[in-house]
Scaffold this motif. Structure first.
Motif, mmCIF file in Angstrom:
data_model
loop_
_atom_site.group_PDB
_atom_site.id
_atom_site.type_symbol
_atom_site.label_atom_id
_atom_site.label_comp_id
_atom_site.label_asym_id
_atom_site.label_seq_id
_atom_site.Cartn_x
_atom_site.Cartn_y
_atom_site.Cartn_z
ATOM 1 N N THR A 174 19.865 -8.827 -31.302
ATOM 2 C CA THR A 174 18.692 -8.727 -32.068
ATOM 3 C C THR A 174 17.576 -9.529 -31.810
ATOM 4 O O THR A 174 16.549 -9.311 -31.609
ATOM 5 C CB THR A 174 19.179 -9.295 -33.670
ATOM 6 O OG1 THR A 174 20.217 -8.512 -34.148
ATOM 7 C CG2 THR A 174 17.802 -9.239 -34.489
ATOM 8 N N ARG A 175 18.240 -10.797 -31.296
ATOM 9 C CA ARG A 175 17.027 -11.918 -30.665
ATOM 10 C C ARG A 175 16.377 -11.108 -29.432
ATOM 11 O O ARG A 175 15.383 -11.239 -29.310
ATOM 12 C CB ARG A 175 17.832 -13.080 -30.137
ATOM 13 C CG ARG A 175 16.706 -14.173 -29.733
ATOM 14 C CD ARG A 175 17.398 -15.176 -28.952
ATOM 15 N NE ARG A 175 17.969 -14.827 -27.670
ATOM 16 C CZ ARG A 175 18.598 -15.263 -26.853
ATOM 17 N NH1 ARG A 175 19.069 -16.346 -27.031
ATOM 18 N NH2 ARG A 175 19.160 -14.557 -25.510
ATOM 19 N N ASP A 176 17.217 -10.521 -28.483
ATOM 20 C CA ASP A 176 16.532 -9.778 -27.415
ATOM 21 C C ASP A 176 15.434 -8.755 -28.022
ATOM 22 O O ASP A 176 14.556 -8.679 -27.168
ATOM 23 C CB ASP A 176 17.579 -9.195 -26.430
ATOM 24 C CG ASP A 176 18.608 -10.422 -25.899
ATOM 25 O OD1 ASP A 176 17.930 -11.537 -26.004
ATOM 26 O OD2 ASP A 176 19.647 -9.999 -25.108
ATOM 27 N N GLU A 177 16.105 -8.084 -28.787
ATOM 28 C CA GLU A 177 15.178 -7.076 -29.228
ATOM 29 C C GLU A 177 13.958 -7.495 -29.904
ATOM 30 O O GLU A 177 12.786 -7.128 -29.730
ATOM 31 C CB GLU A 177 15.866 -6.192 -30.517
ATOM 32 C CG GLU A 177 17.021 -5.200 -30.008
ATOM 33 C CD GLU A 177 17.684 -4.565 -31.069
ATOM 34 O OE1 GLU A 177 18.342 -3.832 -30.669
ATOM 35 O OE2 GLU A 177 17.403 -4.816 -32.452
ATOM 36 N N LEU A 178 14.022 -8.782 -30.753
ATOM 37 C CA LEU A 178 12.899 -9.605 -31.097
ATOM 38 C C LEU A 178 11.935 -10.009 -30.059
ATOM 39 O O LEU A 178 10.669 -9.539 -30.248
ATOM 40 C CB LEU A 178 13.419 -10.750 -32.192
ATOM 41 C CG LEU A 178 13.739 -10.267 -33.571
ATOM 42 C CD1 LEU A 178 14.316 -11.682 -34.096
ATOM 43 C CD2 LEU A 178 12.451 -9.645 -34.267
ATOM 44 N N VAL A 179 12.743 -10.531 -29.056
ATOM 45 C CA VAL A 179 11.822 -11.055 -27.664
ATOM 46 C C VAL A 179 11.026 -9.787 -27.269
ATOM 47 O O VAL A 179 9.843 -9.989 -26.893
ATOM 48 C CB VAL A 179 12.847 -11.705 -26.622
ATOM 49 C CG1 VAL A 179 11.925 -11.799 -25.391
ATOM 50 C CG2 VAL A 179 13.287 -12.885 -27.300
ATOM 51 N N ALA A 180 12.070 -8.901 -27.036
ATOM 52 C CA ALA A 180 10.980 -7.661 -26.472
ATOM 53 C C ALA A 180 10.043 -7.098 -27.127
ATOM 54 O O ALA A 180 8.821 -7.040 -26.758
ATOM 55 C CB ALA A 180 12.232 -6.367 -26.343
ATOM 56 N N LEU A 181 10.402 -6.988 -28.394
ATOM 57 C CA LEU A 181 9.462 -6.628 -29.365
ATOM 58 C C LEU A 181 8.094 -7.563 -29.584
ATOM 59 O O LEU A 181 6.878 -7.076 -29.253
ATOM 60 C CB LEU A 181 9.963 -6.734 -30.825
ATOM 61 C CG LEU A 181 9.052 -5.970 -32.025
ATOM 62 C CD1 LEU A 181 8.935 -4.309 -31.576
ATOM 63 C CD2 LEU A 181 9.760 -5.822 -33.383
ATOM 64 N N ASN A 182 8.391 -8.905 -29.468
ATOM 65 C CA ASN A 182 7.428 -9.658 -29.312
ATOM 66 C C ASN A 182 6.494 -9.700 -28.043
ATOM 67 O O ASN A 182 5.378 -9.757 -28.223
ATOM 68 C CB ASN A 182 8.152 -11.201 -29.486
ATOM 69 C CG ASN A 182 7.286 -12.370 -30.019
ATOM 70 O OD1 ASN A 182 6.210 -12.107 -30.710
ATOM 71 N ND2 ASN A 182 7.333 -13.369 -29.582
ATOM 72 N N GLU A 183 7.149 -9.459 -27.163
ATOM 73 C CA GLU A 183 6.616 -9.451 -25.793
ATOM 74 C C GLU A 183 5.479 -8.174 -25.712
ATOM 75 O O GLU A 183 4.451 -8.306 -25.201
ATOM 76 C CB GLU A 183 7.546 -9.162 -24.516
ATOM 77 C CG GLU A 183 7.807 -10.485 -24.048
ATOM 78 C CD GLU A 183 9.016 -10.462 -22.948
ATOM 79 O OE1 GLU A 183 9.320 -9.083 -22.710
ATOM 80 O OE2 GLU A 183 9.639 -11.461 -22.569
ATOM 81 N N SER A 184 6.231 -7.054 -26.297
ATOM 82 C CA SER A 184 5.344 -5.823 -26.491
ATOM 83 C C SER A 184 4.221 -6.136 -27.254
ATOM 84 O O SER A 184 3.110 -5.495 -27.173
ATOM 85 C CB SER A 184 6.115 -4.676 -26.756
ATOM 86 O OG SER A 184 5.986 -4.318 -28.183
ATOM 87 N N LEU A 185 4.531 -6.919 -28.512
ATOM 88 C CA LEU A 185 3.294 -7.120 -29.443
ATOM 89 C C LEU A 185 2.320 -7.910 -28.698
ATOM 90 O O LEU A 185 1.072 -7.557 -29.137
ATOM 91 C CB LEU A 185 4.011 -7.764 -30.570
ATOM 92 C CG LEU A 185 4.172 -6.938 -31.796
ATOM 93 C CD1 LEU A 185 5.037 -7.658 -32.772
ATOM 94 C CD2 LEU A 185 3.105 -6.209 -32.289
ATOM 95 N N GLU A 186 2.683 -9.023 -28.034
ATOM 96 C CA GLU A 186 1.990 -9.701 -27.227
ATOM 97 C C GLU A 186 1.012 -9.152 -26.334
ATOM 98 O O GLU A 186 -0.233 -9.351 -26.200
ATOM 99 C CB GLU A 186 2.509 -11.098 -26.692
ATOM 100 C CG GLU A 186 2.327 -12.442 -27.244
ATOM 101 C CD GLU A 186 3.226 -13.310 -26.771
ATOM 102 O OE1 GLU A 186 3.209 -13.682 -25.359
ATOM 103 O OE2 GLU A 186 3.915 -14.170 -27.564
#
Lengths: 456, 151
Positions: A174-186
């Protein structure tokens, strides 16, 4: 003979799902809705394995497990508790109750099936364990009496550990997904920000250009206004000079010709006297032309003041003045009733004076002169007209009619300076209207005009 | 002749001057006519300065015929000074000019002109105007006290 598994579950939906899962993997099942009934059923027909929920009415999962493990006929049956095991107390309660395994809810089907297989494989051990030493364990001030064997304790701890690892892996994922999501959001924010910055830069540039254009436009308007004001001033000075300086020499020509005629008439023959009279006529005509020019320029510059103007009354007044000045003429003047407009009164009087004056002048040779002043509706607009049955004009020259000092008749035929219709046109244009003429030689003329009638 | 009412004719154009004098003479206006060819001459005469130093300021004309467009000091300025001086402020002043510009007429009356007459080009009309002016201002009009007919 298939392996018989007892399901203890108070929720019919969860019980049905579990039955379905087990039967599809070749197990036989029996189901009880609480611990009490499960215990009774187990005593009647001991299953190979008990899978029990914890929270149930009458007898909960821990109590059931304890009862099974204390019953010498049932104690060999492995018990799997379906628990959340989120608090250490639950784990201790499970150990106290002597549960063999526990599977956290919600469970993965594979995980549960694996635990079932494991529990069934160690079934014999559960039975062989025999009486074990009871160990008191204190947690948070509560003493739990753990009677489980080391293997059971280890198994339960391993299950807990497995659950924790599973949850940890899920968390990591979940954290990795969140990080990836966060990166794509950023990334998207960065892209959007940069495009916004571009837009803002573009907008700022456009605004700056617009401001510059405005300033330059304003400057041009100011320059143009200044130029026009200067031109107007110059024109005024010119008119003033014309009115002053051009008339003085004419007065001298006329005055001294007159002096000659008066003082030396005896020494001059008829021809010489005729010449002097022509000089006088010429200077006087020039004076008229100058006055007309000045009037034309004044009408162009004068300030407009719109007011209620009764065209009917005005036309009749002007007609009456003409009748008084030419009592010999018989002219029929027909004026439409109640023509009221909003216009500059003195200017409109100049218009009517000129149009009626022309009509009056050009009907001089008519036996039955008739002048009509009226209005008609055309394209939703009121069109006024002044019509006569006089000399008329050739439509081929209609373009010359409104030019200053343009004349369609010779001075011998009809007198005039040719300024009247130019004046009329300027005044009508200043009122936002149009003027036009229709006519035919010997069949009279009609002048039409409109006024942009603002307000009421 | 000292007792005869005087006319001050302020006119720079020699043609207009000659024609005005001729019209006055033709209509038997026998008054003494003082000519001034610009604003300065007119003011010198009225206030007894310059070429007219030593003249008695109590002897003032019965009528001033004043052109507007004059060299040096223009007609409106002459009129302003006449109206601003105790010795001359009541003198009848008739503006006789080529102009019929509204602003000249308004300024003339605003400064206290008694009449505003536009010189016609037609000499007959011009002569009639001059005769009527003389007739009215010299014979019919009662002048203010302390000017004109004083001993």
């Amino acid at each position: 003979m298939p392996t018989d598994i007892m399901i203890v579950e108070d929720s019919p939906t969860q019980a049905a799902m579990l039955e379905e899962l087990l039967r599809s993997h070749g197990y036989e099942t029996q189901t009880a809705v609480d611990g009490q009934r499960a215990l009774e059923a187990a005593r009647r027909r001991p299953p190979a394995l008990i899978i029990s929920d914890v929270t149930m009415p009458v007898m909960n999962g821990f109590q059931l497990c304890l009862a099974v493990k204390q019953d010498p006929r049932l104690c060999h049956i492995p018990v799997i508790l379906l628990t959340s095991l989120s608090a250490p107390r639950d784990l201790l309660s499970a150990l106290e109750a002597g549960a063999d395994f526990h599977v956290p809810k919600p469970y993965h089907d594979d995980h549960l099936l694996r635990k079932i297989a494991e529990a069934l494989a160690h079934r014999s051990e559960a039975g062989r364990a025999g009486p074990v030493k009871v160990e008191p364990v204190s947690v948070n001030g509560v003493t739990y009496r753990i009677s489980a064997s080391r293997e059971k304790t280890l198994g339960l701890l391993l299950s807990t550990y497995e659950v924790a690892v599973g949850q940890y892996q899920e968390l990591v994922q979940t954290r990795d997904e969140l990080v990836a999501l966060n990166e794509s959001l950023e990334l998207r924010v960065r892209e959007r920000t940069s495009s916004l910055m571009d837009e803002m830069t573009e907008r700022r540039q456009a605004e700056a250009a617009l401001r510059e254009l405005n300033v330059s436009l304003e400057q041009r308007v100011n320059d143009r206004t200044a130029e026009l004001l200067a031109a107007n001033k110059e024109l005024e000075a010119f008119s003033y000079s014309v009115s002053h300086d051009l008339r003085a020499p004419l007065r001298a020509m006329d005055g001294f010709s007159m002096a000659l005629l008066e003082d030396s008439a005896g020494k001059l023959d008829e021809t010489a006297q005729g010449y002097l009279r022509r000089i006088r006529a010429g200077s006087q005509r020039m004076a008229e032309l100058i006055d007309d020019l000045l009037n034309l320029s004044r009408i162009t510059r004068a300030e407009m003041r719109r007011e209620r103007v009764d065209l009917t009354a005005m036309a009749e007044e002007i007609g009456a003045e003409f009748k008084v000045s030419c009592p010999d003429r018989q002219v029929e003047l027909v004026v439409t009733r109640a023509m009221v407009v909003r216009a500059d009164g003195p200017m409109l009087r100049v218009v009517l004076n000129n149009l009626l004056g022309n009509a009056w002048k050009y009907t001089a040779r008519c036996a039955q002169a008739r002048i009509e002043v009226g209005a008609q509706e055309q394209d939703g607009k009121r069109v006024f007209f002044v019509r006569d049955n006089g000399a008329g004009f050739d439509m081929a020259y209609v373009g010359k009619l409104f030019g200053a000092f343009q004349r369609l008749h010779s001075a011998q035929e009809f007198e005039g300076t040719g300024i009247g219709l130019a004046l009329v046109q300027r005044i009508i244009h200043r009122h936002g209207g149009c003027v036009r003429a229709e006519g035919a030689v010997g069949q009279g003329a009609t002048f039409y005009f409109t006024l942009e009638e603002k307000g009421d | 002749m000292n007792n005869l009412k005087t006319i001050l004719l302020v006119e720079d154009n020699p043609d207009d001057l000659a024609l005005t004098l001729r019209a006055l003479k033709n209509h038997n206006v026998a008054n003494k006519i003082v000519e001034a060819h610009d604003g300065v001459e007119a003011l010198d005469y009225l206030f007894c300065t310059g070429a007219h130093a030593g003249r008695d300021t109590r002897q003032q004309p019965q009528l001033i015929l004043l052109d507007l467009k004059l060299p040096k000091v223009d007609g409106l300025e002459v009129l302003r000074r006449i109206r601003n001086d105790q010795r001359t402020r009541l003198l009848p002043v008739v503006i006789l000019t080529s102009s019929d510009e509204e602003k000249d007429i308004v300024s003339g009356y605003a400064l206290g002109a008694n009449s505003f007459v536009r010189k016609p080009v037609d000499f007959e009309q011009f002569a009639v105007s001059v005769r009527q002016l003389g007739f009215y201002w010299l014979l019919i009009n009662e002048p203010p006290p302390a000017i004109g007919g004083l001993p």
